[in-house]
Design a protein around this motif. Structure first.
Motif, PDB file in Angstrom:
ATOM      1  N   PRO A  19      37.743 -77.898 -33.016  1.00 45.55           N
ATOM      2  CA  PRO A  19      37.777 -78.141 -34.486  1.00 45.55           C
ATOM      3  C   PRO A  19      39.143 -77.844 -35.069  1.00 45.55           C
ATOM      4  O   PRO A  19      39.392 -78.747 -36.144  1.00 45.55           O
ATOM      5  N   SER A 468      23.920 -72.131 -42.324  1.00 43.32           N
ATOM      6  CA  SER A 468      23.288 -72.846 -43.134  1.00 43.32           C
ATOM      7  C   SER A 468      23.183 -74.564 -42.570  1.00 43.32           C
ATOM      8  O   SER A 468      24.261 -74.749 -41.974  1.00 43.32           O
ATOM      9  N   ASP A 470      23.052 -78.250 -44.186  1.00 46.61           N
ATOM     10  CA  ASP A 470      23.266 -79.051 -45.346  1.00 46.61           C
ATOM     11  C   ASP A 470      22.261 -80.158 -45.486  1.00 46.61           C
ATOM     12  O   ASP A 470      21.654 -80.546 -44.581  1.00 46.61           O
ATOM     13  N   GLU A 471      22.431 -80.927 -46.726  1.00 42.00           N
ATOM     14  CA  GLU A 471      21.109 -81.956 -46.804  1.00 42.00           C
ATOM     15  C   GLU A 471      21.471 -83.169 -46.016  1.00 42.00           C
ATOM     16  O   GLU A 471      20.489 -83.654 -45.530  1.00 42.00           O
ATOM     17  N   ASP A 472      22.568 -83.233 -45.418  1.00 42.19           N
ATOM     18  CA  ASP A 472      22.941 -84.612 -44.419  1.00 42.19           C
ATOM     19  C   ASP A 472      22.546 -83.964 -43.010  1.00 42.19           C
ATOM     20  O   ASP A 472      22.971 -84.717 -42.062  1.00 42.19           O
ATOM     21  N   SER A 474      24.022 -81.790 -41.456  1.00 41.35           N
ATOM     22  CA  SER A 474      24.937 -80.968 -40.746  1.00 41.35           C
ATOM     23  C   SER A 474      24.677 -79.380 -40.825  1.00 41.35           C
ATOM     24  O   SER A 474      23.967 -79.051 -41.840  1.00 41.35           O
ATOM     25  N   VAL A 476      26.692 -75.407 -40.965  1.00 34.94           N
ATOM     26  CA  VAL A 476      27.959 -74.538 -40.984  1.00 34.94           C
ATOM     27  C   VAL A 476      27.849 -73.189 -40.378  1.00 34.94           C
ATOM     28  O   VAL A 476      26.612 -72.676 -40.773  1.00 34.94           O
ATOM     29  N   GLU A 504      29.788 -81.913 -33.189  1.00 32.79           N
ATOM     30  CA  GLU A 504      30.473 -82.623 -34.111  1.00 32.79           C
ATOM     31  C   GLU A 504      29.681 -82.246 -35.456  1.00 32.79           C
ATOM     32  O   GLU A 504      30.327 -82.656 -36.819  1.00 32.79           O
ATOM     33  N   ARG A 505      28.309 -81.874 -35.376  1.00 30.15           N
ATOM     34  CA  ARG A 505      27.635 -81.906 -36.886  1.00 30.15           C
ATOM     35  C   ARG A 505      27.725 -80.344 -37.333  1.00 30.15           C
ATOM     36  O   ARG A 505      27.181 -80.172 -38.496  1.00 30.15           O
ATOM     37  N   VAL A 506      28.426 -79.631 -36.651  1.00 33.08           N
ATOM     38  CA  VAL A 506      28.672 -78.162 -37.078  1.00 33.08           C
ATOM     39  C   VAL A 506      29.805 -77.873 -37.411  1.00 33.08           C
ATOM     40  O   VAL A 506      31.066 -78.316 -36.800  1.00 33.08           O
ATOM     41  N   ARG A 507      30.265 -77.249 -38.788  1.00 38.42           N
ATOM     42  CA  ARG A 507      31.485 -76.958 -39.030  1.00 38.42           C
ATOM     43  C   ARG A 507      31.557 -75.327 -38.922  1.00 38.42           C
ATOM     44  O   ARG A 507      31.157 -74.583 -39.432  1.00 38.42           O
ATOM     45  N   VAL A 509      33.610 -71.793 -39.801  1.00 35.26           N
ATOM     46  CA  VAL A 509      34.532 -71.402 -40.571  1.00 35.26           C
ATOM     47  C   VAL A 509      34.811 -69.961 -40.488  1.00 35.26           C
ATOM     48  O   VAL A 509      34.015 -69.299 -39.964  1.00 35.26           O
TER      49      VAL A 509
ATOM     50  N   PRO B 251      29.493 -86.716 -45.169  1.00 34.01           N
ATOM     51  CA  PRO B 251      29.493 -85.703 -45.834  1.00 34.01           C
ATOM     52  C   PRO B 251      29.959 -84.494 -45.008  1.00 34.01           C
ATOM     53  O   PRO B 251      30.731 -83.493 -45.513  1.00 34.01           O
ATOM     54  N   ASN B 252      29.778 -84.304 -43.825  1.00 35.51           N
ATOM     55  CA  ASN B 252      29.997 -83.494 -42.880  1.00 35.51           C
ATOM     56  C   ASN B 252      31.710 -83.298 -42.651  1.00 35.51           C
ATOM     57  O   ASN B 252      32.004 -82.273 -42.168  1.00 35.51           O
TER      58      ASN B 252
END
Lengths: 759, 759
Positions: A19, A468, A470-472, A474, A476, A504-507, A509, B251-252
């Motif tokens: 990432p 968490s 997200d609405e889409d 994905s 975090v 790829e859908r996970v960010r 941080v 949005p991701n």
């Protein structure tokens, strides 16, 4: 652990693009020196030209008159910190000594020891002003070796230091800061019963972690007492705690933002510049940036200890080890706190050894205070122990892998330091090595092959994570561990695995000390194991919440909803449930606001350090008999990862550890002159291996699951630096017929060995 | 709610120094324009000189040759966005229209409408290049008033727009975007039974929120598709969602970092520059900063609607209201989406009204598209309704407070829009006003007194919070709501209250869209209520964990441990429990690592919007009969806060709302020429009140607890702007004897009224 063995991983074990990769490749990633603030000043440190001296006086008047100089700071401007203990990852961080190492008070204890600091309108101006500070020193005789430090007439670095330890020590002040002793069985009887005894005195010099990025920070002390520090560190929470302790600030007032980190390897688990920058910022009311030069990194940060290890092993004629004895003398540098503890713990625990006596001494000398360096202490201990095991195999005419397998510790065996091993993979690793083509490959002329094993505990310690969705659809995942070796990727993979969505859908941080929950320092090979546990736990809470949302939508009990392949599914549905089709994550998140609001969960852990990982390295060298130049021509790392979350990173850790260990074995050493001045404080003279020096390092990942982690993760970063010193030395022994007890294996030293064999 | 009434608050209700105060006072706080990145470009927007025109062609060739110009962008470079609905706070955000408002396609619909954008090496160069872009327009007749928009021969802004609404509309395309209708009882019979009828047509012009900080952002679109946006906004998650929707990005891939915000008042609940900056950054591969000029803020962001309100009220001779009728015509500006909805909802609901008919029309005109402005729609509605109530009181010879008390809605009364009020504090607020010295104070010559009430729903919506405690016993509370009105202070106070520690020990953090859990936009007066609920819930989880740690240490059941005064205490201790003294927070946190690791908890909520707050304002004016100049000489705000978490901030909100409302009443208005060009796009010509224009505004906080919040919190930010328009108008009526139906009350207009009375 049925979860570990039955589980079909979908994300874990894949090799997605990192990432943080693109930002690092394009130069966008911001490292320690890359932050700036309006009205920022630059700080520089005046360092001692003596290795040992009393400070008689410091006159800053001329320097303070230089235009652009905004503040000058000496130890008198900092609080007098009493002794005390803070944190726990930096071995033996005595608070008073940490403060004295950061800025010398009364005495300087190594060449490069900080004496004063200046903040000015530019880095150049600050360094110029440093040169104008007049310091009167009363030089003292420096103590530059273990033998000198222990000599009866040695100068004493710390007159009032009370030694610590488990064993009796001589009366009066000495340079011994700590004495450790572990005993088991009856070592005298053991050796008496031994058919074969091998022994030697092994020496390794101080070496540096050699991270590419020098220490750097930017401190902003504000009018309301709040302080913000941007810095390159393995542990932002550590920087916060230590800086607060040294400056006697309220930790509540300090926020630390970790930059990207260009290498640490243990060397960034303590502080040097941060309190100085904060104090200069407080004095001037302006932000202060400080960046070390490479020379300062070598002279004034924490290398690994120089060591002297006397060791003896006894075995029966069938190869069974029955007695071991060792004495570890570790240079602490100017202040107590070497990794001798871990050397004592790791030295013999890889093998079943009924009778043993292990002593360790932490010895202060007039050199920079050491810091952890990747599996601290273990490479030195393994250099001695695995050289002797090699000697034993040669004496007994045994295959060195078979001999190790015969004696290898297994689940249920007690370590020399007390605890009993859980499920470990030493035998599996050895068996993998035995079956590896490298082990049977023919050798060329002037070539030799060595093999050595090594292991590391892999720490647990405290971690938190918040996850968490997200609405889409994905997700975090947030932790407080700077990404020194791929933890962003591993945290994202574990989150993706639990949610059963593409990584790829996970960010991932990495947050600052205010943004995320507490995490102990990234180090000890703990992050993917311990922080990963927190991540998995937090993600499982998120999944439970998602199931609950589906249960609400379907108007069924929570127990009737399972989570499969990224969707809520109805268990044991009836024929009239045909509307209750699987609800994928993104359908559920799109309806989040109607089913209770956002989904977020936090978890924290403090798991035991009980995930030891074993590695075995096979090394082929070619030694030029005319010049003594030694080249590694083939190298294979075989190591138990428990479970490789991101195999490419795991392999990279294996290769990196091997490369650093090979450098330690062949080239690297701190060279001091007789006054204690470091003579090779730069990458031209301190010779680390570069890509052209090494072959492609082969890797084999062994996976013996760690029962304390749901996926079986152990740690991987440290074990890989433990075997190379001995693996290279054993290979050179094989090529030359000479057993070297002293590192590095420089051409003159190797040539001398070859000469001795020829004589 | 026994918790609300019995609770003795220790932190909540105090007035600590704001956590963000020093940074803002010293200039350290970083606002929208304060971020920079290496290699950054600057972006500027070319705007339409016509209020209504077809775009025939755009020639960018000359501009693109200007040295330093790196990219030029028109609507053709952006995806063609289909109509659709995103988010929910910005009233009626149609996606396609949002995209068209951000960059005009085919048609320009207001003077200042964006037509093209340039990124260049400096802001000046970018603006210079904009001037060199050659646009051919085919001018169309502009629609500049509600009457013109509704005229049968009016030019139609959107030929293909299908109107929405609850009521039948004329066939074919019109400028009516939406038609609302709420009816109850039998309005014709109501008026037939009325003894007194008052009525009027009220008009208010477009006004702007007038936030000090212009819109600004910095976008960085990276090679891996990831985008980071730094901007001044009320809703970082909104910016993320909207920007992704307009650019059709995942949005991701978007992270939004909210800067400090220099005012928003609803105007920063949508996007203007962000997608342009991102697209320019993507085109150039470099970060792009965009900052609006003040003129651009006036011309091209969202003011409040100009409105025309026809209203009629009928009452029995005893003062009981029995019928009401209203028609609200709201200018939407260029695209649909005015606050007429809230005007329809709030207009009559403050009073018990058995028979009513309320119609609302959302009408497009060639003016900038409106945006929410503090209690959107309600001040306009209250201007009409409270003027008529004042007329009614005068007609009936009744005290205006008594008349309102007689008709005031109470708990259990149904609103005109459906839901039944829970516990509300309208009566209490009126009773407080009646008892206030201001109400009975004598008036001077040429002075008059007016009173008016107003109310706002106070939104609920989604919020998350994460709370943790540090080893030193301090705590951190993290949310995703930019601090526009003191939310850092209120979150810290609620956390401190639950932990029972001093508020100075709590650090409130406003995170970016990756750092914190989802929070809907800061707005709707929802933050302290809804986000506060999440904060309290998360903190209570932390306290539960602390109690569990104490239970572990004491080896007792969890139920035996309570949390009192910042410490765990043992309930019903036995005589041999004397070692179990209270364990203060900092003792427990110091032992955290031994009792399970860090303590952190997250919570999320989506509470109903059911915390209405009522306010009543008393205004004294002095009108110069020679010039018509009107000065407010005394002003008192009395408002129900439910529970004031930080009373100073609450008072500040009361005062700020009153000041803005007074400006609206006396001075502020968008002045267009006959071509639709805004003539007063600057603070010299658009005259907002400054400190010297106003008296010190007195405040009284009424506290009628909201049953949906454990402390009783309602919202406070919006109600305070609802009454001033009518309060000022009623005071001027009192001073002059003339009822003004049109704002602002400029000297010529007032003079004209005085003349009419004299005639």
């Amino acid at each position: 652990m049925s979860e570990q063995t039955d589980r079909k991983f979908k994300q874990v074990g894949t090799r997605p693009i990192r990432p943080d990769g693109v930002d690092k490749v394009t130069g966008r990633a911001r490292y320690g020196a890359d932050a700036s603030l309006p009205r920022m000043l630059h700080g520089a440190v005046l360092r001692s030209p003596y290795a040992h001296a009393r400070i008689v006086s410091i006159d800053t008047s001329k320097a303070s008159e230089l235009p652009g100089v905004k503040a000058i700071l000496t130890a008198d401007d900092l609080p007098q910190v009493e002794t005390g203990w803070v944190g726990d990852i930096a071995y033996g961080s005595d608070l008073g000594e940490m403060a004295a190492n950061i800025m010398a008070r009364r005495k300087v204890l190594y060449h490069g020891h900080a004496v004063a600091a200046v903040s000015a309108t530019s880095d150049e101006r600050a360094r110029e002003a440093c040169e104008m500070i007049e310091v009167e020193y009363e030089p003292l005789e420096p103590v530059l070796s273990i033998d000198h430090a222990l000599a009866p007439d040695a100068p004493i670095l710390h007159e009032h230091q009370a030694p610590m330890g488990d064993a009796p020590l001589p009366e009066g002040p000495t340079n011994i800061a700590r004495h450790l002793l572990d005993e088991g069985g009856d070592v005298a009887r053991g050796f008496a019963e031994a058919d074969v005894i091998v022994e030697g005195v092994f020496e390794t010099p101080m070496t540096h972690q050699g991270y590419i990025e020098p220490h750097a920070c930017l401190a902003d002390a504000r009018e309301d007492g709040k302080v913000e520090i941007w810095c390159s560190t393995q542990g932002p929470f550590m920087v916060k705690e230590y800086t607060a302790a040294v400056l006697q600030y309220d930790p509540n007032d300090i926020k630390v933002v970790p930059s990207e980190i260009g290498g640490g390897f243990g060397g960034k688990t303590t502080i040097y510049l941060e309190p100085i920058a904060v104090a200069l910022s407080r004095k001037t009311g302006r932000p202060v940036k400080m960046v070390m030069t490479r020379e300062e990194v070598f002279r004034a940060t924490g290398p690994a200890s120089g060591t002297k290890i006397g060791m003896k092993l006894g075995a029966r004629s069938d190869g069974t080890l029955i007695a071991g004895e060792a004495r570890f003398d570790f240079e602490a540098g100017a202040y107590r706190g070497s990794a001798v503890t871990a050397a004592v713990m790791t030295a013999f625990s890889a093998y079943r050894l009924p009778n043993f006596r292990i002593e360790g001494f932490d010895i202060v000398v007039n050199k920079p205070k050491v810091a952890p360096y990747r599996a601290p202490g273990a490479p030195n201990a393994a250099f001695a122990a695995e050289s002797l095991i090699d000697d034993l195999a040669r004496t007994l005419g045994r295959d060195p892998i078979e001999l190790r397998l015969q004696n290898a510790s297994r689940e249920g065996d007690r370590t020399t330091y007390g605890p009993v091993f859980g499920r470990i993979g030493f035998s599996e690793t050895l068996e993998t090595a035995r079956a590896h083509p490298h082990w049977k490959a023919p050798l060329g002329k002037h070539q030799g092959r060595g093999i050595a094993s090594g292991w590391w505990f892999n720490a647990g310690m405290q971690s938190s994570a918040t996850v968490s969705v997200d609405e889409d659809g994905s997700a975090v995942v947030r932790t407080g561990n700077p990404d020194i070796g791929g933890s962003r990727a591993s945290m994202a993979l574990m989150t993706a695995e639990e949610l059963a969505i593409p990584v790829e859908r996970v960010r991932p941080v990495v947050g600052d000390t205010d943004s995320v929950g507490y995490c102990d320092t990234t180090g000890g090979s703990r992050t993917t194991y311990a922080t990963g546990l927190a991540v998995i736990e937090a993600t499982r809470q998120v999944v439970a919440d998602l199931r609950a949302r589906a249960a609400t939508i379907w108007d069924v009990e929570l127990d009737a909803v399972a989570w499969r392949e990224g969707a809520a599914v109805l268990l044991n549905g009836r024929s009239d449930d045909s509307d209750k089709t699987p609800l994928p994550l993104e359908e559920l998140t799109r309806q989040m606001r109607l089913t209770g609001g956002p989904i977020i969960a936090s978890a924290s852990v403090n798991p035991p350090a009980a995930a030891p990982a074993f590695g075995i390295h096979i090394c082929d060298v070619e030694v030029d008999p005319e010049t003594g130049v030694t080249r590694v021509v083939r190298y294979t790392v075989i190591q138990d990862a428990g479970k490789a979350i991101h195999p490419t990173y795991v392999e990279g850790q294996f290769q990196g550890g091997a490369a650093q260990g090979i450098g330690w074995a062949l080239n690297e050493e701190y060279l001091f002159d007789e006054q204690g001045r470091l003579e090779n404080a730069g990458f031209l003279d301190y010779r680390m291996p570069v890509a052209s020096d090494l072959p492609m390092i082969d890797t084999v990942i062994v996976e013996v699951p760690n029962p304390l982690h749901p996926y079986g993760v152990r740690g991987v970063g440290e074990t890989s630096i433990v075997p190379p010193l001995a693996a290279v030395a054993n290979a050179v022994r094989d090529a030359t017929g000479f057993r070297f007890h002293r590192l590095p294996l420089t051409p003159p030293r190797v040539l001398e060995g070859i000469e001795q064999v020829r004589r």
